[in-house]
Design an enzyme around this catalytic site. Structure first.
Site, PDB file in Angstrom:
ATOM      1  N   GLY A   9       0.832  -1.208   0.000  1.00 58.33           N
ATOM      2  CA  GLY A   9       0.000   0.000   0.000  1.00 58.33           C
ATOM      3  C   GLY A   9       0.863   1.252   0.000  1.00 58.33           C
ATOM      4  O   GLY A   9       0.524   2.264   0.615  1.00 58.33           O
ATOM      5  N   ASP A  35       2.204  -1.810  -4.390  1.00 58.16           N
ATOM      6  CA  ASP A  35       0.793  -1.421  -4.338  1.00 58.16           C
ATOM      7  C   ASP A  35       0.086  -2.132  -5.472  1.00 58.16           C
ATOM      8  O   ASP A  35       0.734  -2.674  -6.376  1.00 58.16           O
ATOM      9  CB  ASP A  35       0.646   0.114  -4.469  1.00 58.16           C
ATOM     10  CG  ASP A  35      -0.636   0.614  -3.809  1.00 58.16           C
ATOM     11  OD1 ASP A  35      -1.729   0.143  -4.189  1.00 58.16           O
ATOM     12  OD2 ASP A  35      -0.556   1.468  -2.914  1.00 58.16           O
ATOM     13  N   ILE A  36      -1.244  -2.063  -5.452  1.00 60.28           N
ATOM     14  CA  ILE A  36      -2.029  -2.692  -6.503  1.00 60.28           C
ATOM     15  C   ILE A  36      -2.031  -1.826  -7.768  1.00 60.28           C
ATOM     16  O   ILE A  36      -2.425  -2.252  -8.838  1.00 60.28           O
ATOM     17  CB  ILE A  36      -3.452  -2.981  -5.981  1.00 60.28           C
ATOM     18  CG1 ILE A  36      -4.151  -4.009  -6.827  1.00 60.28           C
ATOM     19  CG2 ILE A  36      -4.264  -1.711  -5.827  1.00 60.28           C
ATOM     20  CD1 ILE A  36      -5.201  -4.787  -6.086  1.00 60.28           C
ATOM     21  N   ARG A  37      -1.590  -0.564  -7.600  1.00 60.37           N
ATOM     22  CA  ARG A  37      -1.494   0.356  -8.746  1.00 60.37           C
ATOM     23  C   ARG A  37      -0.196   1.150  -8.597  1.00 60.37           C
ATOM     24  O   ARG A  37       0.356   1.217  -7.496  1.00 60.37           O
ATOM     25  CB  ARG A  37      -2.686   1.317  -8.767  1.00 60.37           C
ATOM     26  CG  ARG A  37      -2.700   2.163  -7.533  1.00 60.37           C
ATOM     27  CD  ARG A  37      -3.949   2.977  -7.326  1.00 60.37           C
ATOM     28  NE  ARG A  37      -4.005   3.404  -5.935  1.00 60.37           N
ATOM     29  CZ  ARG A  37      -3.547   4.550  -5.473  1.00 60.37           C
ATOM     30  NH1 ARG A  37      -3.011   5.436  -6.285  1.00 60.37           N
ATOM     31  NH2 ARG A  37      -3.619   4.850  -4.194  1.00 60.37           N
ATOM     32  N   TYR A 143     -15.202  -0.364   8.937  1.00 57.73           N
ATOM     33  CA  TYR A 143     -13.766  -0.121   9.080  1.00 57.73           C
ATOM     34  C   TYR A 143     -13.320  -0.335  10.533  1.00 57.73           C
ATOM     35  O   TYR A 143     -12.317  -0.999  10.800  1.00 57.73           O
ATOM     36  CB  TYR A 143     -13.494   1.312   8.627  1.00 57.73           C
ATOM     37  CG  TYR A 143     -12.078   1.801   8.751  1.00 57.73           C
ATOM     38  CD1 TYR A 143     -11.069   1.293   7.948  1.00 57.73           C
ATOM     39  CD2 TYR A 143     -11.760   2.808   9.664  1.00 57.73           C
ATOM     40  CE1 TYR A 143      -9.777   1.776   8.049  1.00 57.73           C
ATOM     41  CE2 TYR A 143     -10.471   3.305   9.768  1.00 57.73           C
ATOM     42  CZ  TYR A 143      -9.480   2.783   8.961  1.00 57.73           C
ATOM     43  OH  TYR A 143      -8.207   3.258   9.065  1.00 57.73           O
TER      44      TYR A 143
HETATM   45  N1  SER Z   1      -8.697   8.707   8.939  1.00 54.87           N
HETATM   46  C1  SER Z   1      -9.364   7.448   8.874  1.00 54.87           C
HETATM   47  C2  SER Z   1     -10.710   7.570   8.286  1.00 54.87           C
HETATM   48  O1  SER Z   1     -11.264   8.646   8.346  1.00 54.87           O
HETATM   49  C3  SER Z   1      -9.487   6.863  10.242  1.00 54.87           C
HETATM   50  O2  SER Z   1      -8.519   5.940  10.455  1.00 54.87           O
HETATM   51  O3  SER Z   1     -11.236   6.610   7.826  1.00 54.87           O
END
Ligand code: SER
Length: 316
Positions: A9, A35-37, A143
């Site tokens: 990444g 990275d993938i790109r 996330y």
């Molecule tokens: N900065 C990140 C986000 O906003 C948080 O880890 O997703």
């Protein structure tokens, strides 16, 4: 010091600057960016690069063997706002890439791993001010769930298999070299771009949405400092709280107005405001200070100065 490093990444917001910083420290050829790109011209031209999908174990293993890699920094991830749109893809990318790297370390093919966690590990029931290192964590975003699970796996691999994995919970990161991608805190970068380009900005968070934030130089310094210290200094193998400042859009706007008096801001909060409301306002990073001597150097004023000084020289 000789060290061979792989960054997964490497073309993202953090990866780019980390690559430059590590190449400066250890020599261009010692730091393999992947990275993938492909990334920016300056990144691609400054040292070795491999096109690599962080979810592909065999491909990472090949690169690790070929370049005799000792340390891996896993910076590939889908961030909070994008992950809400593609939950399964986010989970697969964020978790499988971590397992790949942890398993390489478990099999002793690499010696050390850096994996970033985030303030997103905390949730709506976490104390919001001066959030402690250990506290109630019930993340309510895709996330955040992936980061909290990741922290548990890091700790598990350390205790069960002796994997030397190190991590910090990054706050929102403000930087000028690379654009951010799909985060809730991206406004804190867009605002500087638009202040310079248009003299105005419509913010997708409310004016008083205070969140922990940090200038990228501090984040890179923290990362390298944590990776450099002796393993026995570390008492946290999930992820360290890390703090520099606590900012709202109104705070950043006021700081820009000191330098661009005509700057105008308006507010049109979207789904990202709902995410921001579940995260802490400020973070207690005493453990990072005690264990490995963390100390931030950038406050809002010198961050704004750096952003407005350096952004005009960048082309995106
Ligand atoms: N900065 C990140 C986000 O906003 C948080 O880890 O997703």
């Amino acid at each position: 010091m000789h060290k061979s490093i792989l960054i997964l990444g490497a073309c993202g917001q953090i990866g780019t600057e980390l690559t430059f910083a590590l190449r400066e420290l250890y020599g261009n050829d010692q730091v393999v960016a992947s990275d993938i790109r492909e990334g920016s011209e300056s990144l691609m031209n400054s040292g070795p690069f491999e096109l690599l999908d962080a979810t592909n174990y065999a491909a990472i293993e090949d690169v690790v063997m070929y370049h005799e890699i000792e340390e891996v920094y896993l910076m590939a991830a889908m961030l909070s706002a994008t992950a809400e749109k593609f939950p399964e893809r986010a989970w697969n990318l964020n978790m499988n890439s971590l397992f790949n790297v942890l398993n390489l370390a478990k099999e002793r093919k690499i010696e050390k791993v850096f994996w970033p966690s985030s303030i997103a590990v905390f949730g709506p029931n976490t104390p919001k001010d001066n959030t402690p290192q250990s506290t109630l964590m019930e993340p309510s975003t895709v996330y955040g769930i992936s980061k909290q699970s990741g922290e548990r796996w890091c700790s598990y691999y350390y205790h069960k298999f002796g994997v030397d994995v190190r991590s910090v919970r990054y706050p929102g990161l403000i930087s000028w070299k690379t654009l951010p991608g799909g985060g809730t805190t991206d406004y804190a970068i867009e605002i500087y771009h638009e202040a310079l380009n248009k003299g105005s900005y419509t913010c997708f968070l409310n004016e008083d949405a205070k969140l922990p934030m940090m200038f990228m130089d501090d984040a890179i310094r923290a990362t390298i400092k944590l990776m450099d210290c002796n393993s026995d200094q570390l008492t946290v193998r999930s992820s360290y709280n890390l703090s520099a400042m606590s900012l709202s859009p109104a705070d950043i706007s006021a700081s820009i107005k000191k330098r661009i008096p005509d700057f105008k801001i308006s507010y049109d909060p979207d789904f990202r405001q709902t995410i921001a409301e579940t995260w802490p306002r400020s973070i207690d990073d005493t453990k990072a200070k005690e264990d490995w001597g963390w100390e931030p150097q950038f406050n809002l004023e010198n961050t704004t100065t750096e952003m407005l000084k350096n952004l005009p020289s960048q082309s995106f």
